[in-house]
Motif scaffolding. Sequence first.
Motif, PDB file in Angstrom:
ATOM      1  N   LEU A   3      -2.111  -1.307  -7.148  1.00 26.65           N
ATOM      2  CA  LEU A   3      -1.695  -2.280  -5.612  1.00 26.65           C
ATOM      3  C   LEU A   3      -1.533  -3.624  -5.721  1.00 26.65           C
ATOM      4  O   LEU A   3      -0.603  -3.705  -5.407  1.00 26.65           O
ATOM      5  N   THR A  17      -3.779   3.548   2.828  1.00 28.77           N
ATOM      6  CA  THR A  17      -2.435   3.118   3.045  1.00 28.77           C
ATOM      7  C   THR A  17      -2.105   3.277   4.717  1.00 28.77           C
ATOM      8  O   THR A  17      -1.811   2.654   5.653  1.00 28.77           O
ATOM      9  N   PHE A  74       0.760  -1.064  -0.129  1.00 29.34           N
ATOM     10  CA  PHE A  74      -0.007   0.157   0.194  1.00 29.34           C
ATOM     11  C   PHE A  74       1.019   1.553   0.065  1.00 29.34           C
ATOM     12  O   PHE A  74       0.828   2.115  -0.382  1.00 29.34           O
TER      13      PHE A  74
END
Length: 302
Positions: free
Chosen positions: A78, A194, A30
């Motif tokens: 991601l 994140t 992340f």
Amino acid sequence: MGGLFGGWYLFNIYFNLYNKQVLKVFHFPFTCTNLQFAVGSVLALTMWTLNLHSKPKVDKDLIVSVIPLAVVHTMGNLLTNVSLGHVAVSFTHTIKAMEPFFSVLLSALFLGESPTAPVLLSLLPIVGGVALASASEVTFNWPGFLAAMGSNLTFQSRNVFSKKFMGKSKGALDNINLFSLITILSFFLLAPFTLLREGFMFSAEAMKGIGILAPETVMKQALLAGVCFHAYQQVSYMILQRVSPVTHSIGNCLKRVIVIVASVIFFQNPMGRQNQIGTAIALGGVFAYSQVKRLQKKPAAA
């Protein structure tokens, strides 16, 4: 044009090499992904500030229409980083050769485009090659495999959304500005997730706390990966403005071959004969798919 293709390939190679080096010791996908969006956002804002490219006219309606693109773009990158953190670069890119399969599937489901028999036949070696390579991959594990497959799904969803978006009036928002806006929105979309999932880990103190002996080196590689990440995607959009989507697709296939070879040489990842054959078959299928699409475009252009 040759310089653009060379830059596209070179930036992509260095991105994959730097990114994998970081993810091998810094297991925070992340953070790495959001850092790449942050670097890209700074570069995009700098481009507009210095008038290197015309500024887009951004309003609320435009942002709302671009958010779906940003969401799938965020998820795709991601998931790619999650995959790279679990398996070899070469294997991730072998799995990502499945992109045409998801492109055909999603285009049929959401755009009503029925695939022709030659297109369907070209997908067989892609699916078979990936299956063959997966069965003999030394670094194979399900999280890495499923994350790469998920990135295929999200990136092809992005392409479908892009096609719908491009069909609408978008004013001065060209491909470069569209990508820049998507990058900025992706940063803001991923930032809270994140922090909630991984916290703030991009600092020398945090890295030393998890046992990284040379945090400055890791941070430098991560920043370089971010620059290369934005550069190769920006150049890709510049090429797409100048050539047909089919030519771009063929170039992307060749790029994947070069990245796989470069990563195998750099990281010395073992690839058995079955893995090599499966990868070659899959990439050959991607090339065949590109050729089929090219031939199908000719009658329409005549």
